[in-house]
Structures are given as structure tokens and as C-alpha cells.
Design a protein around this motif. Structure first.
Motif, short mmCIF file in Angstrom:
data_model
loop_
_atom_site.label_atom_id
_atom_site.label_comp_id
_atom_site.label_asym_id
_atom_site.label_seq_id
_atom_site.Cartn_x
_atom_site.Cartn_y
_atom_site.Cartn_z
N TYR A 1 0.87 -1.22 0.02
CA TYR A 1 -0.06 0.03 0.19
C TYR A 1 0.82 1.31 0.00
N PRO A 2 1.35 1.51 -1.16
CA PRO A 2 2.06 2.91 -1.18
C PRO A 2 0.96 4.20 -1.36
N GLY A 3 -0.22 3.75 -1.57
CA GLY A 3 -1.18 4.67 -1.68
C GLY A 3 -1.45 5.47 -2.94
N ARG A 4 -1.01 6.84 -3.05
CA ARG A 4 -1.06 7.39 -4.22
C ARG A 4 0.31 7.80 -4.81
N GLY A 5 0.64 7.80 -6.10
CA GLY A 5 2.03 8.10 -6.29
C GLY A 5 2.31 8.79 -7.65
N ILE A 6 3.19 9.61 -7.49
CA ILE A 6 3.70 10.39 -8.63
C ILE A 6 5.15 9.99 -9.04
N LEU A 7 5.23 9.73 -10.42
CA LEU A 7 6.25 9.55 -11.17
C LEU A 7 6.43 10.57 -12.38
N LEU A 8 7.77 11.16 -12.11
CA LEU A 8 8.14 12.15 -13.19
C LEU A 8 9.61 11.85 -13.67
N GLY A 9 9.94 11.89 -14.94
CA GLY A 9 11.29 11.60 -15.64
C GLY A 9 11.35 12.05 -16.96
N ARG A 10 12.62 11.45 -17.42
CA ARG A 10 13.03 11.75 -18.66
C ARG A 10 13.20 10.31 -19.56
N HIS A 11 12.61 10.15 -20.52
CA HIS A 11 12.78 8.82 -21.22
C HIS A 11 14.09 8.29 -21.74
N ALA A 12 14.62 7.15 -21.67
CA ALA A 12 15.85 6.57 -22.05
C ALA A 12 15.86 7.08 -23.56
N ASP A 13 15.05 7.33 -24.17
CA ASP A 13 15.36 7.86 -25.73
C ASP A 13 15.67 9.34 -25.89
N GLY A 14 15.74 10.01 -24.76
CA GLY A 14 16.11 11.39 -24.73
C GLY A 14 15.04 12.30 -25.54
N VAL A 15 13.87 11.91 -25.96
CA VAL A 15 13.02 12.43 -26.75
C VAL A 15 11.73 12.75 -25.92
N HIS A 16 11.45 11.98 -24.95
CA HIS A 16 10.22 12.10 -24.16
C HIS A 16 10.41 12.48 -22.93
N ALA A 17 9.57 13.28 -22.21
CA ALA A 17 9.37 13.45 -20.74
C ALA A 17 8.08 12.26 -20.53
N VAL A 18 8.35 11.77 -19.23
CA VAL A 18 7.24 10.76 -18.87
C VAL A 18 6.68 11.22 -17.44
N MET A 19 5.33 11.04 -17.32
CA MET A 19 4.84 11.12 -15.98
C MET A 19 3.81 10.07 -15.73
N ALA A 20 3.52 9.70 -14.55
CA ALA A 20 2.48 8.78 -14.32
C ALA A 20 1.76 9.02 -12.86
N PHE B 1 -2.57 6.49 -14.63
CA PHE B 1 -2.60 7.41 -15.65
C PHE B 1 -1.02 7.48 -16.07
N VAL B 2 -0.77 7.57 -17.53
CA VAL B 2 0.49 7.43 -17.95
C VAL B 2 0.58 8.35 -19.17
N ARG B 3 1.62 9.54 -19.34
CA ARG B 3 1.75 10.28 -20.13
C ARG B 3 2.95 10.40 -20.75
N PHE B 4 3.27 10.24 -22.00
CA PHE B 4 4.56 10.64 -22.73
C PHE B 4 4.58 11.94 -23.47
N VAL B 5 5.36 12.85 -23.29
CA VAL B 5 5.28 14.20 -23.96
C VAL B 5 6.58 14.16 -24.79
N ASP B 6 6.33 14.41 -26.05
CA ASP B 6 7.57 14.77 -26.96
C ASP B 6 8.03 16.28 -26.74
N CYS B 7 9.35 16.22 -26.13
CA CYS B 7 10.14 17.47 -25.73
C CYS B 7 10.36 18.51 -26.87
N GLU B 8 10.23 17.97 -28.19
CA GLU B 8 10.53 18.77 -29.42
C GLU B 8 9.17 19.49 -29.80
N THR B 9 8.35 18.53 -30.07
CA THR B 9 6.92 18.89 -30.50
C THR B 9 5.98 19.32 -29.62
#
Length: 237
Positions: free
Chosen positions: A15-34, A217-225
């Protein structure tokens, strides 16, 4: 902090409860959030995530079973230009309003504290992801009581201005299950971020405790576009 296995860490925690993850993808192109939510009570488990444009809201799965919406119905995700706010409560709106008026993430959260739910006094966790010119940066925060003592409010802020490729940071509301439930302690956990959005979402969802998980919820964001791709998983479909 040493990098840990995200999925193994969550698998070991009932039971971690509610969780937030933010990061930079290994591809160097995308920001990642969950963002994920879990629940022990029928009221907490009676929820689904729904998209409203680029924003995301919690909603009762069965309106007839909803008891108290005050701490469980809110916008976990709101987008303001190239910034995405992710939180576990209505402080999403506090941050959105502050940023819209030229204020700051930290300033907004200094007006808030932990949730008024004795004896847990659930921490408020928040994140802000900014994507621009091919790069991303992010901030995380936790507002909590001092070991479940409401007489002392503690506010912690963490800034990641140059995140490394393939690296993210996870923070959640609780250390593990308990009565009262112990608040999360320490820095956000450093974890690896890679794979397709489908494989990442599946692995994250499958690592959460089967009895207690509610929505993801998971979202990938292209950091260029700025183009986004979003996945939502609800236990109640």
C-alpha cells in the motif's frame, strides 16, 4: 539516491497509496509522467480516471455508492501551456491558479498542508513537469504531518532541472500499509524510465497490489513538438 527497480519496489509494497512519477525517457526525446491511486475503503475504490482534453479527472464509478467526494474527486492532472501539474488532490487547482497569475509551484504549496483525514493525515504530493526546446525539467513536493502528528506540518520540495536520460523520480503518499498509515519518508526514489508507453504502463499497473490498486495514468510528451500520448487503466472499466 541510488537507482532502484521501480516495478520490484512497488511489487513489495502492499500500500504505497497514491504515487507520482516524473522523468526523462531513455530515448532522450520524451518526458514521462505517471500517477496512480490505490484504496482500502469502498469509497476510495469507487473511482475511475477520465480525460477532459489534456486534463484528467477522477470520477465515481458508481455514483450511488459515493459517500464523501471531498478528498477523492479532483483533477490530478491539469495542463497550462508547456507545463503539466500532477497531484493527489485539489492542490492541482491551487498550483494552476498560482502559475496562471505569475506565481510559483512552491509558493502555491506553502498555502496548503496535509489532508484533514485523521488519523492518517494523508500527505499531499505534487509534481510540475515543464517541457520546452527539446528538454524537460520537473519538481516534486510532499506536504505531510510529523509522523502522523497534525500539530506539525512539514513541506519538502525537490527540483530536477537537468534530469538524466532514462531516469525518473517516484514519490508516494505512504511508506506501506498500517493503522494509522505511515506517511512517506525521505527523498523521491530514483528509478529507470524506458520502454514503449504500452509496456511501461502494463509493467507499472501489474506491479501495483491487486487488491488495492484503483487507477493509473501515464503520459509521454515529445519534448520537441509537445505532442502527447496518454494511457489510462481503470480497475473498474
Amino acid at each position: 539516491m541510488q537507482k532502484i527497480d521501480l516495478f520490484e519496489d512497488l511489487r513489495r509494497n502492499p500500500y504505497p497509496g497514491r504515487g507520482i512519477l516524473l522523468g526523462r525517457h531513455a530515448d532522450g526525446v520524451h518526458a514521462v509522467m505517471a500517477y496512480f491511486i490505490m484504496g482500502r475503503s469502498e469509497n476510495s475504490r469507487n473511482r475511475v480516471f477520465v480525460l477532459e482534453g489534456e486534463n484528467m479527472k477522477t470520477r465515481a464509478f458508481d455514483e450511488a455508492k459515493m459517500v464523501d467526494p471531498s478528498l477523492i474527486i479532483y483533477y490530478p492532472v491539469r495542463v497550462l501551456g508547456n507545463q503539466t501539474i500532477v497531484t493527489n488532490g485539489d492542490q492541482t487547482d491551487t498550483i494552476f491558479d498560482a502559475l496562471s497569475a505569475g506565481g510559483t509551484f512552491e509558493g502555491a504549496l506553502r498555502t496548503r498542508t496535509f489532508e484533514p483525514d485523521p488519523d492518517n493525515y494523508t500527505p499531499r504530493i505534487s509534481g510540475l513537469m515543464t517541457v520546452a526546446d527539446g528538454a524537460c525539467e520537473y519538481r516534486l513536493s510532499i506536504l505531510k504531518s510529523d509522523y502522523n502528528n497534525p500539530a506539525s506540518a512539514q513541506r519538502f520540495f525537490f527540483e530536477y532541472s537537468t534530469p538524466l536520460q532514462g531516469e525518473g523520480h517516484l514519490i508516494h503518499t505512504y511508506e506501506t500499509d498500517g493503522n494509522p498509515i505511515p506517511s512517506y519518508w525521505g527523498e523521491p526514489k530514483t528509478v529507470s524510465v524506458d520502454g514503449s508507453i504500452d509496456s511501461f504502463t502494463d509493467a507499472l499497473w501489474n506491479s501495483l497490489n491487486e487488491a488495492n490498486k484503483v487507477s493509473l495514468f501515464v503520459r509521454f510528451v515529445d519534448c520537441e513538438t509537445g505532442k502527447t500520448e496518454t494511457k489510462i487503466v481503470n480497475k473498474h472499466q
